[in-house]
Write a protein that holds these residues in place. Sequence first.
Motif, PDB file in Angstrom:
ATOM      1  N   THR A 171      -0.354   1.386  10.662  1.00  0.00           N
ATOM      2  CA  THR A 171      -0.355   2.442  11.677  1.00  0.00           C
ATOM      3  C   THR A 171      -0.989   3.737  11.167  1.00  0.00           C
ATOM      4  O   THR A 171      -1.172   4.675  11.933  1.00  0.00           O
ATOM      5  CB  THR A 171       1.091   2.759  12.104  1.00  0.00           C
ATOM      6  OG1 THR A 171       1.844   3.066  10.916  1.00  0.00           O
ATOM      7  CG2 THR A 171       1.730   1.577  12.811  1.00  0.00           C
TER       8      THR A 171
ATOM      9  N   ARG B  80       3.947   2.821  17.383  1.00  0.00           N
ATOM     10  CA  ARG B  80       2.699   2.995  16.609  1.00  0.00           C
ATOM     11  C   ARG B  80       2.105   1.630  16.226  1.00  0.00           C
ATOM     12  O   ARG B  80       0.888   1.459  16.188  1.00  0.00           O
ATOM     13  CB  ARG B  80       2.966   3.851  15.353  1.00  0.00           C
ATOM     14  CG  ARG B  80       3.111   5.350  15.708  1.00  0.00           C
ATOM     15  CD  ARG B  80       3.524   6.203  14.533  1.00  0.00           C
ATOM     16  NE  ARG B  80       2.569   6.265  13.448  1.00  0.00           N
ATOM     17  CZ  ARG B  80       1.433   6.957  13.458  1.00  0.00           C
ATOM     18  NH1 ARG B  80       1.089   7.630  14.539  1.00  0.00           N
ATOM     19  NH2 ARG B  80       0.642   6.970  12.401  1.00  0.00           N
TER      20      ARG B  80
ATOM     21  N   ASP C  30     -12.375   3.556  -2.220  1.00  0.00           N
ATOM     22  CA  ASP C  30     -13.771   3.930  -2.485  1.00  0.00           C
ATOM     23  C   ASP C  30     -13.951   4.587  -3.842  1.00  0.00           C
ATOM     24  O   ASP C  30     -15.070   4.668  -4.328  1.00  0.00           O
ATOM     25  CB  ASP C  30     -14.302   4.839  -1.369  1.00  0.00           C
ATOM     26  CG  ASP C  30     -13.683   6.219  -1.425  1.00  0.00           C
ATOM     27  OD1 ASP C  30     -12.463   6.312  -1.628  1.00  0.00           O
ATOM     28  OD2 ASP C  30     -14.417   7.199  -1.241  1.00  0.00           O
TER      29      ASP C  30
ATOM     30  N   SER D  83      -7.647  13.062   4.638  1.00  0.00           N
ATOM     31  CA  SER D  83      -6.611  12.751   5.631  1.00  0.00           C
ATOM     32  C   SER D  83      -5.294  13.410   5.215  1.00  0.00           C
ATOM     33  O   SER D  83      -5.103  13.772   4.053  1.00  0.00           O
ATOM     34  CB  SER D  83      -6.411  11.235   5.735  1.00  0.00           C
ATOM     35  OG  SER D  83      -5.771  10.745   4.564  1.00  0.00           O
TER      36      SER D  83
ATOM     37  N   SER E 148      -0.363  12.531  -0.700  1.00  0.00           N
ATOM     38  CA  SER E 148      -0.316  11.699  -1.914  1.00  0.00           C
ATOM     39  C   SER E 148      -0.820  12.447  -3.130  1.00  0.00           C
ATOM     40  O   SER E 148      -0.745  11.942  -4.247  1.00  0.00           O
ATOM     41  CB  SER E 148      -1.170  10.441  -1.712  1.00  0.00           C
ATOM     42  OG  SER E 148      -0.698   9.704  -0.620  1.00  0.00           O
TER      43      SER E 148
END
Length: 334
Positions: free
Chosen positions: A9, A36, A124, A158, A164
Amino acid sequence: MKIAINGATGFTGRLAVAELARRGIDAVLVGRDPARLRAAATGTGFATRLADIGDHQALRDAFTGADAVINTAGPFTRLGPPVIRAAIAAGAHYVDTTGEQHYIQDVFATFADTDVTIVPAMADDGGPSDFISHLAGSTAGPKASMTVALWYRGGGFSRGTLRSLDPTALFDGALRYEHGQWATYGDASRAVLTFPGSNTPTTVGKAALPPVATVPRHTDVTRMEGLLGGSFDALKNGIDPATIDALPEGPDQAQRAASTWTIAVEATNDGGAVRGTVQGRDGYATTAVIAVEAARRLAADGAKPGVLAPSQAFDPESFLGFLTEHGARWAVET
Ligand SMILES: NC(=O)c1ccc[n+]([C@@H]2O[C@H](COP(=O)([O-])OP(=O)(O)OC[C@H]3O[C@@H](n4cnc5c(N)ncnc54)[C@H](OP(=O)(O)O)[C@@H]3O)[C@@H](O)[C@H]2O)c1
């Protein structure tokens, strides 16, 4: 083949769901919020399973029957280990999208003895940087001293990435590999770097990059450090959670399309210097492509059991070659 995706989600998770659907890979979407989850599954035909990360049995049941699990729920330092334990209990291989160097070290230390394959950091930064470091190090030959530098331009992060990002772990707490072990250290070996594709030097600083945790496990390096390009002063004191909550979930499609990432590796020994480069666009979409392909390869081909660095689980040239089909470019130059 069936792949379970935990964190389906979230911002990165939904990109991975779209990539699974685009590739026609059957998936089960796992999350804690029914509404969600339903929204994430809309138009895909994928099954959904409700499970909070704190509920081992629900998570294990949700993963049972899957060949591999993709985990995009971070911060991984806090949320990753229970998901790995559930994947192991369900007998499913595991990949995740972490960029957290200390978590990667902990995964290697904690989960070495398993029957399934666990490959953290298939994002990435962690995937391509491990592959290109392996190729540059192999070309340089034994006992190379290596730097790996990462430069993101445009796009932004994000909310999940910002949540994080532990500034202490990322900057002062960065680990360097030297004399056969990992340890924190003082200043970076350099303050500027001219990245490939740029005419001017960019400020770089020491950073806890994933490849420093993974590359010395498969490539003969005497020393390895990570550098992040650009100025991160705004992140160094941490960002107030309420400020993060007020931000958009992540960069929009136009911002992502205009963003680039560059990885520059230098491996030096008595034989001279070897440079490796990987460049691409839209780090979040690339992360989804990498995580899905990694899970697909584990499900289809398998790999040795235990925790593996990307280059131990997958052939570096083959995986980088796959990424060129998605717009990435890579080179190794002596
Ligand atoms: N290194 C890289 O290059 C790279 C690239 C991309 C992403 N990442 C990492 O990937 C992670 C995800 O990023 P994102 O932007 O996708 O974050 P996000 O949008 O905040 O998504 C987080 C996901 O985790 C789920 N979650 C959180 N706590 C949970 C719990 N207790 N039980 C079940 N699910 C839980 C969320 O569920 P809800 O929807 O219910 O809240 C959501 O699905 C971050 O750690 C980020 O740094 C790294």
